[in-house]
Scaffold this active site. Structure first.
Site, PDB file in Angstrom:
ATOM      1  N   LYS A  22     -29.717  32.846  23.473  1.00  0.00           N
ATOM      2  CA  LYS A  22     -29.319  34.142  22.906  1.00  0.00           C
ATOM      3  C   LYS A  22     -28.802  33.958  21.481  1.00  0.00           C
ATOM      4  O   LYS A  22     -29.073  34.770  20.588  1.00  0.00           O
ATOM      5  CB  LYS A  22     -28.236  34.794  23.781  1.00  0.00           C
TER       6      LYS A  22
ATOM      7  N   LYS B  14     -18.552  21.268  29.999  1.00  0.00           N
ATOM      8  CA  LYS B  14     -19.034  21.986  28.820  1.00  0.00           C
ATOM      9  C   LYS B  14     -18.278  21.542  27.554  1.00  0.00           C
ATOM     10  O   LYS B  14     -18.654  21.864  26.445  1.00  0.00           O
ATOM     11  CB  LYS B  14     -18.917  23.491  29.025  1.00  0.00           C
TER      12      LYS B  14
ATOM     13  N   THR C 271     -28.164  29.264  28.782  1.00  0.00           N
ATOM     14  CA  THR C 271     -28.987  30.401  28.348  1.00  0.00           C
ATOM     15  C   THR C 271     -28.316  31.084  27.156  1.00  0.00           C
ATOM     16  O   THR C 271     -28.989  31.742  26.364  1.00  0.00           O
ATOM     17  CB  THR C 271     -29.195  31.418  29.488  1.00  0.00           C
TER      18      THR C 271
ATOM     19  N   HIS D  72     -29.751  24.805  40.283  1.00  0.00           N
ATOM     20  CA  HIS D  72     -29.131  25.073  38.979  1.00  0.00           C
ATOM     21  C   HIS D  72     -28.064  24.057  38.602  1.00  0.00           C
ATOM     22  O   HIS D  72     -27.360  24.261  37.620  1.00  0.00           O
ATOM     23  CB  HIS D  72     -28.480  26.461  38.956  1.00  0.00           C
TER      24      HIS D  72
HETATM   25  C1  26Q Z   1     -20.662  27.895  45.349  1.00  0.00           C
HETATM   26  C2  26Q Z   1     -19.985  27.806  46.560  1.00  0.00           C
HETATM   27  C3  26Q Z   1     -18.788  28.479  46.738  1.00  0.00           C
HETATM   28  C4  26Q Z   1     -18.284  29.254  45.707  1.00  0.00           C
HETATM   29  C5  26Q Z   1     -18.962  29.353  44.505  1.00  0.00           C
HETATM   30  C6  26Q Z   1     -20.160  28.665  44.323  1.00  0.00           C
HETATM   31  C7  26Q Z   1     -20.880  28.768  43.039  1.00  0.00           C
HETATM   32  C8  26Q Z   1     -20.917  29.970  42.346  1.00  0.00           C
HETATM   33  C9  26Q Z   1     -21.581  30.070  41.151  1.00  0.00           C
HETATM   34  C10 26Q Z   1     -21.538  27.680  42.502  1.00  0.00           C
HETATM   35  C11 26Q Z   1     -22.215  27.788  41.284  1.00  0.00           C
HETATM   36  C12 26Q Z   1     -22.235  28.993  40.599  1.00  0.00           C
HETATM   37  C13 26Q Z   1     -22.908  29.164  39.319  1.00  0.00           C
HETATM   38  C14 26Q Z   1     -23.638  28.273  38.705  1.00  0.00           C
HETATM   39  C15 26Q Z   1     -24.256  28.528  37.403  1.00  0.00           C
HETATM   40  O1  26Q Z   1     -24.041  29.559  36.783  1.00  0.00           O
HETATM   41  N1  26Q Z   1     -25.073  27.597  36.909  1.00  0.00           N
HETATM   42  C16 26Q Z   1     -25.731  27.766  35.627  1.00  0.00           C
HETATM   43  O2  26Q Z   1     -27.019  28.319  35.859  1.00  0.00           O
HETATM   44  C17 26Q Z   1     -27.649  28.668  34.634  1.00  0.00           C
HETATM   45  C18 26Q Z   1     -28.949  29.361  34.973  1.00  0.00           C
HETATM   46  O3  26Q Z   1     -29.886  28.443  35.432  1.00  0.00           O
HETATM   47  C19 26Q Z   1     -27.868  27.433  33.777  1.00  0.00           C
HETATM   48  O4  26Q Z   1     -28.389  27.861  32.534  1.00  0.00           O
HETATM   49  C20 26Q Z   1     -26.561  26.686  33.563  1.00  0.00           C
HETATM   50  O5  26Q Z   1     -26.808  25.463  32.902  1.00  0.00           O
HETATM   51  C21 26Q Z   1     -25.882  26.433  34.902  1.00  0.00           C
HETATM   52  O6  26Q Z   1     -24.614  25.869  34.686  1.00  0.00           O
END
Ligand code: 26Q
Length: 809
Positions: A657, A551, A653, A357
């Site tokens: 919406k 963003k 996403t 992602h």
């Molecule tokens: C990783 C390690 C330690 C702590 C936190 C994390 C962590 C947590 C959440 C790393 C990433 C996330 C979230 C990422 C995310 O939401 N990415 C989004 O995913 C969507 C679904 O595919 C995309 O539409 C977005 O573009 C993308 O930013």
């Protein structure tokens, strides 16, 4: 398949639940109990469907998918289930007979906020789609006691409050105590040779944490199938250490218990940024180990052996967070079920698939090898063996360069790179939009994709569109029902049925009327919550998403500053009144993101205090963005801000919406915007800025110098000057510094000033078209009619056929 039940039967069921479960009759009951009893009656219908689905899957021997994700964001459930089961009207009547209004119940329900943003919400959208399309598929995650923090804005500053959701939100959970698992941490590994001459590993002296599954049921739209989301709660096997207690060591007496319970206590609130904390690693292994044990146990119960495992299950890893599922599956197969390395390896390689992602280096997970060895010695030994065999396998490939070998190595510089472990082992790797899938092949996974190009595919994200259309925007749904018939509810592509009516003047007027009503609803909510006044006839310009540099909320903000300065210069400038709406959370430790919130807030305050402008320009930063809030923002939005630096947003996403609700996108060619652009064409989207390729060139040549733009462009110079003074009495030195010389020494990596002029001109064009309602409304209709490809039903279907190779119930 709808539930067939009358309002009076439902009324009877709720009364009975109240009496039997809470010992109350409706005449003497607290509102909360009535609410819970109502939810429990709905839950009972679902329980039956989950049970029937389970039996049917086993009877037919169908393949099932387990979707492992550290995050799910279901939001609220009652309205969704009532809608999916087709019982909303009778439920409304039954609740009225109990002297209450169903909408009151909807408003009482707290969001289940077990995720940060897009990745978590996507996981929930896919569960909805799988159930709707009758695929057997279950989510697995952690039952965080505290979900994503509640955001309060105090004098422009984000403050975080704990989100204690389980009191009311807990009605949707059923604890399955008898399916508890043990998860082992720490300890030592002992090697020994068994009687067959095989090397065995024994794990001793470990700490045990108990994992109790809490089941949340998942319904699908008018679907006979229902699936489940398993959320693991951690518990300690030891309640109190009585010996320590007797010695007077009271805190230590409780220590073991707290160490176990804290694992499922709270969601890490950082997104797109790694925090390499031991607790996070423990969370990952905790839920992955419990999940894999459950998957294997269930399969054994149904089939008696594990030999068909690879035919009957698929395991999907949502980003790298559940990567430990790979070594954990191999551990269970080898250590608990006597499979050889080669057998375990081959099973793992045929069941595991992985979605990436993000492409941002700071979000690619790596864990210090020493930490993994200490906390999870057996898992570490398996990962290092996978790593050794990976380097062995390259002996057959002289064509790969030393540089590529370095890049593809799983263990490197004392760190375990989770993405490389996933890509090495998964049979399929996908990105989440066409552009993103291309970028991962060409950049971060280049070596892997040159070796095995067929491993890499694209599945563009999709949304549970009925939630944001039929449930969140009932008026628009009603209009669609009456004009194109209700078939679009099961087949989003049929939304295209309204496209031939794009010049139908009365229809466009009805569409505009609905938008206005939704804007009024929004304004009333904002007034009730924060006492703000919003002009429902102004252009609603919306940027709602996590706050992040890439963003570029800052690009939006400096454009507002430009408008503010222009309007002050020329109060009669022919521009439509605008309301800029921001919402989103910043990771608590993300300083710059919090500064962006502070700027939005104080800019808004200063504008409010400028008499000649306050009726034309408004900036609103809405606190505590969440799924349920998005459900009243999207229907009111007119302009959708999707302005990330090209190449950085994997998909997005929220863009989908907003489009579905008739907002027109102003955006860069990034993530799924590329596909939105293809769907609606140049005329129905406001495209601006550099392409990903142009960005790549600019950055590769190290050619982004913010000062060139300041010197060239008087508007930019004026904005920079404005920020260098106080705004609403506050200074924003770090933001000024970030835009010009960069933050902490390096120029703004997201090149805001490079895209400014193009953004400004495009915004101007948007403003001009807004003043021609006939044109604007036509564009809006074209966006709605083309939103069908972004249905999660389509995405889930693609995962099922291309990746998981499974069929429907
Ligand atoms: C990783 C390690 C330690 C702590 C936190 C994390 C962590 C947590 C959440 C790393 C990433 C996330 C979230 C990422 C995310 O939401 N990415 C989004 O995913 C969507 C679904 O595919 C995309 O539409 C977005 O573009 C993308 O930013």
């Amino acid at each position: 398949m709808d539930i067939t039940i009358t309002a009076s039967e439902l009324y009877g069921l709720i009364r009975r639940k109240l009496l039997r479960h809470f010992g109350r009759n409706p005449e003497h009951v607290r509102l909360q109990e009535l609410y819970k009893a109502t939810c429990m009656v709905v839950r009972d219908f679902l329980a039956e469907r989950v049970d029937e689905t389970f039996n049917e899957v086993n009877a037919q021997g169908l393949k099932q998918v387990y979707y492992l994700s550290m995050e799910f964001l279901p939001g609220t459930s009652l309205r969704n289930h009532a809608f999916n089961l087709g019982i909303e009207p009778v439920l409304r009547e039954a609740v009225a007979a109990l002297g209450r209004n169903l909408d009151e119940f909807y408003e009482m329900e707290p969001d289940a906020g077990l995720g940060n943003g897009g990745l978590g919400r996507l996981a929930s959208c896919y569960l909805d789609a799988l159930a709707t399309e009758r695929y057997p598929g279950h989510g697995m995650s952690i039952c965080y006691e505290y979900g994503i923090f509640k955001q309060k804005i105090v004098d422009g500053r984000q403050t975080e409050l704990p989100d204690d959701w389980t009191d009311l939100g807990g009605v949707w959970l059923i604890a399955k105590e008898d399916e508890m698992k043990e998860v082992h941490f720490g300890g030592r590994l002992k090697e020994s040779w068994d009687e067959n001459g095989r090397l065995r590993m024994t794990h001793t002296d470990y700490r045990t944490v108990l994992a109790v599954p809490q089941e949340m049921m998942v319904s699908g739209y008018r679907s006979s199938a229902a699936n489940s989301l398993i959320l693991w709660e951690s518990r300690s096997p030891i309640e109190i250490d009585m010996e320590k207690f007797a010695e007077g060591k009271y805190l230590q007496a409780m220590e073991e218990r707290y160490k176990a319970e804290i694992i499922s206590q709270i969601l890490y609130p950082a997104d797109e940024h790694i925090e390499g904390k031991t607790l996070r690693l423990q969370q990952q292994y905790f839920f992955v180990s419990a999940s894999l044990q459950m998957i294997v146990d269930k399969h054994l119960m149904a089939y008696g052996s594990l030999d068909l495992l690879a035919d009957k299950i698929a395991i999907h890893i949502n980003d790298t967070h559940p990567t430990l599922a790979i070594p954990e599956l191999m551990r269970i197969l080898m250590d608990d079920h006597d499979y050889s390395w080669n057998e375990a390896d081959s099973i793992a390689r045929s069941v595991i698939s992985y979605t990436n992602h993000t492409v941002m280096p700071e979000a690619l997970e790596r864990w210090p090898e020493a930490l993994v060895a200490q906390e999870l010695p057996r898992i570490h030994s398996i990962i290092s063996e996978i790593n050794n065999r990976q380097s062995q396998s390259w002996l057959d490939h002289p064509e790969i360069t030393e540089e590529q070998r370095q890049e593809m190595a799983i263990i490197h510089d004392g760190n375990i790179r989770m993405a490389n472990l996933c890509v090495e082992t998964a049979h399929t790797v996908n990105g989440v939009s066409e552009l993103h899938s291309q970028i991962i092949k060409d950049n971060i996974f280049k070596g892997f994709s040159s070796l095995k190009p067929e491993k890499f595919i694209n599945v563009t994200n999709g949304i549970a569109y009925r939630r944001w259309l039929n449930q969140a925007n009932p008026k628009l749904a009603e209009l669609l029902d009456s004009v194109i018939g209700p078939a679009y509810r099961n087949d989003a592509r049929r939304l295209a049925g309204i496209l031939p009516l794009k010049d139908d003047v009365p229809l466009l007027a009805r569409l505009a009327k609905i938008k206005r009503e939704n804007k009024v609803r929004f304004s009333n909510n904002a007034n009730r919550l924060w006492g703000v006044q919003i002009d429902p006839d102004s252009l609603f310009d919306v940027q709602v998403k996590r706050i992040h540099e890439y963003k570029r909320q800052l690009l939006n903000l400096i454009h507002i500053i430009d408008l503010y300065l222009r309007w002050q210069e020329d109060p009669n400038a022919d521009l439509p009144p605008r309301t800029f709406i921001f919402a989103g959370k910043a990771a608590p430790s993300y300083f710059l993101a919090k500064e962006i919130i502070r700027l939005a807030y104080h800019l808004g305050q200063q504008i409010d205090a400028t008499p000649k402008l306050k009726d034309k320009l408004k900036v609103l930063f809405m606190e505590n963005y969440a799924v349920s809030m998005s459900e009243w923002i999207m229907p009111a939005a007119e302009l959708s801000e999707q302005i990330s630096l090209a190449g950085k947003e994997a998909s997005g996403t929220g863009n989908m919406k907003l489009m579905l609700n008739g907002a027109i996108t102003i955006g860069t060619l990034d993530g799924a915007n590329v596909e939105i652009h293809r769907a609606v064409g140049d005329d129905n989207m406001f495209l601006f800025g550099m392409t990903a390729e142009e960005v790549g060139q600019l950055l590769a040549e190290n050619n982004y110098n913010p000062w060139t733009y300041v010197l060239q462009n008087p508007s930019i110079a004026r904005i920079i000057d404005f920020i260098s003074h106080k705004i609403n009495g506050e200074s924003f030195a770090e933001i000024l510094n970030y835009l010009t010389t960069g933050f902490q020494g390096s120029a703004d990596p997201f090149c805001i000033l490079a895209d400014f002029e193009s953004y400004r001109k495009t915004q101007q064009r948007a403003g001009q078209i807004y003043q021609k309602p006939a044109e604007w409304n036509r564009m809006s209709l074209i966006n709605i009619g083309n939103a069908g490809i972004f249905s999660a039903d389509r995405s889930a279907g693609e995962y099922a056929s291309k990746i998981w190779k499974m069929s429907r119930l």
